[in-house]
Enzyme design. Sequence first.
Site, PDB file in Angstrom:
ATOM      1  N   GLU A  57      -6.118 -40.147  -6.859  1.00 56.78           N
ATOM      2  CA  GLU A  57      -5.368 -41.132  -6.973  1.00 56.78           C
ATOM      3  C   GLU A  57      -3.881 -40.819  -7.960  1.00 56.78           C
ATOM      4  O   GLU A  57      -2.787 -41.160  -7.778  1.00 56.78           O
ATOM      5  CB  GLU A  57      -5.910 -42.452  -7.555  1.00 56.78           C
ATOM      6  CG  GLU A  57      -4.967 -43.333  -8.165  1.00 56.78           C
ATOM      7  CD  GLU A  57      -5.682 -44.566  -8.974  1.00 56.78           C
ATOM      8  OE1 GLU A  57      -4.853 -45.196  -9.975  1.00 56.78           O
ATOM      9  OE2 GLU A  57      -6.881 -44.605  -9.212  1.00 56.78           O
ATOM     10  N   ASP A  61      -0.333 -40.549  -6.734  1.00 47.50           N
ATOM     11  CA  ASP A  61       0.790 -41.258  -7.493  1.00 47.50           C
ATOM     12  C   ASP A  61       2.157 -40.405  -7.690  1.00 47.50           C
ATOM     13  O   ASP A  61       3.204 -40.812  -7.603  1.00 47.50           O
ATOM     14  CB  ASP A  61       0.340 -42.062  -8.700  1.00 47.50           C
ATOM     15  CG  ASP A  61       1.390 -42.589  -9.635  1.00 47.50           C
ATOM     16  OD1 ASP A  61       1.821 -43.688  -9.054  1.00 47.50           O
ATOM     17  OD2 ASP A  61       1.674 -41.893 -10.529  1.00 47.50           O
ATOM     18  N   ASP A 130      -4.649 -48.225  -5.242  1.00 40.00           N
ATOM     19  CA  ASP A 130      -5.220 -47.068  -5.769  1.00 40.00           C
ATOM     20  C   ASP A 130      -5.811 -45.951  -4.644  1.00 40.00           C
ATOM     21  O   ASP A 130      -5.658 -44.929  -4.840  1.00 40.00           O
ATOM     22  CB  ASP A 130      -6.353 -47.426  -6.793  1.00 40.00           C
ATOM     23  CG  ASP A 130      -5.667 -47.966  -8.242  1.00 40.00           C
ATOM     24  OD1 ASP A 130      -4.630 -47.959  -8.234  1.00 40.00           O
ATOM     25  OD2 ASP A 130      -6.518 -48.635  -8.882  1.00 40.00           O
ATOM     26  N   GLU A 133      -2.957 -44.164  -2.755  1.00 40.11           N
ATOM     27  CA  GLU A 133      -2.627 -43.155  -3.490  1.00 40.11           C
ATOM     28  C   GLU A 133      -3.488 -42.023  -3.323  1.00 40.11           C
ATOM     29  O   GLU A 133      -3.210 -40.974  -3.324  1.00 40.11           O
ATOM     30  CB  GLU A 133      -2.380 -43.336  -5.014  1.00 40.11           C
ATOM     31  CG  GLU A 133      -1.067 -44.246  -5.181  1.00 40.11           C
ATOM     32  CD  GLU A 133      -0.938 -44.819  -6.597  1.00 40.11           C
ATOM     33  OE1 GLU A 133       0.471 -44.993  -7.120  1.00 40.11           O
ATOM     34  OE2 GLU A 133      -1.686 -44.945  -7.451  1.00 40.11           O
TER      35      GLU A 133
END
Length: 284
Positions: A57, A61, A130, A133
Site C-alpha cells: 500500500e 500510494d 488501501d 493502492e
Amino acid sequence: MSDATTPKRAPADTASSHTLLEGRLGYRLETALLVRALTHRSYAYENGGLPTNERLEFLGDSVLGLVVTDTLYRIHPDLPEGQLAKLRAAVVNSRALAEVGRGLDLGSFIRLGRGEEGTGGRNKASILADTLEAVIGAVYLDQGLDAAAELVHRLFDPLIEKSSNLGAGLDWKTSLQELTATEGLGVPEYLVSETGPDHEKTFTAAARVGGVAYGTGTGRSKKEAEQQAAEAAWRAIHEAAEARAAAARKAEAAPQADAPKAEAGTAAAVEQAGAEAPEAGTAS
C-alpha cells in the site's frame, strides 16, 4: 460496485478468483504477490501474523501519486503549484479510490478477518482505498512502472478529467455555492436521509437552492451523498444558465439580422415613391 449491496466474499486464495481479478486489472501477477496485496491486517492477525498488504500500500500510494502528478503537470502547463496540489487531492483521496475499487468489485477479493467481515469491511472506503493502492504497488513490482502507469491511467483518467471541470474549490459543494452566488439564487442547503443497518447505511441527499430541489445523490456516507447531489444541482443550474445566455445572444443578434432587410425595404419604398411623384415644373 457502486450500489449499496455488500460484496460477496470470493474464494480468496483460489486460482479462479485471482484470474477474475487479474482480468479486470488487465495484468497477470505473481500469485504470492497478489495474495499479499489482498491481505488486510485483520486477516493476518487472526491467522498467525501473516504478511499484510501495508508495505505494498505504501509503495502503491507513491506510484499513484507520481503518475497522477505527472499527468496533471503535463495537461495543465499554466497552473501554479498550489492549484495542481488541489487537483491532485481531488483525485488521490480515500473516497475517490474507494469508488474506483468498487468499480473493480475489489471488496469481493479482499482477505478480511472475521471482525471486519461482520461490520461491512468489504465496503469500507478506507479498506478499499488501501487495497487498491496495494494492488497498484503489486503491479509495479511485478510488471514495472510502465504497466503500473497504464493501470493508473485506465482507472483514474476519468477522475482527472472530472476534477479539472470543477471550480476553484475542487469539490462540487464549493462549486455549487460559487455558481448559485453568481446566478443570485441564494445559498444551497442539503436534506439528507439514511436507510439500512449501522454497518451498511445508504445516505440520500437533495440539494435545494431557494426552496427548489435541483439535484439528488446517494452514497455510503453523508458527505458522498451531498457531493453527488451538489454535482447534479451544479449541472442543472449551469445548463439552465447556458441556455439563457444562448437565448439572449440569439435575441440580440435578431435585430441586427433584420436591419439590412428593413433598410432594403425603406430604399425600395423611397424609390417607388420617387417614380410615382410628378416631375417638378410639369403643368397640372
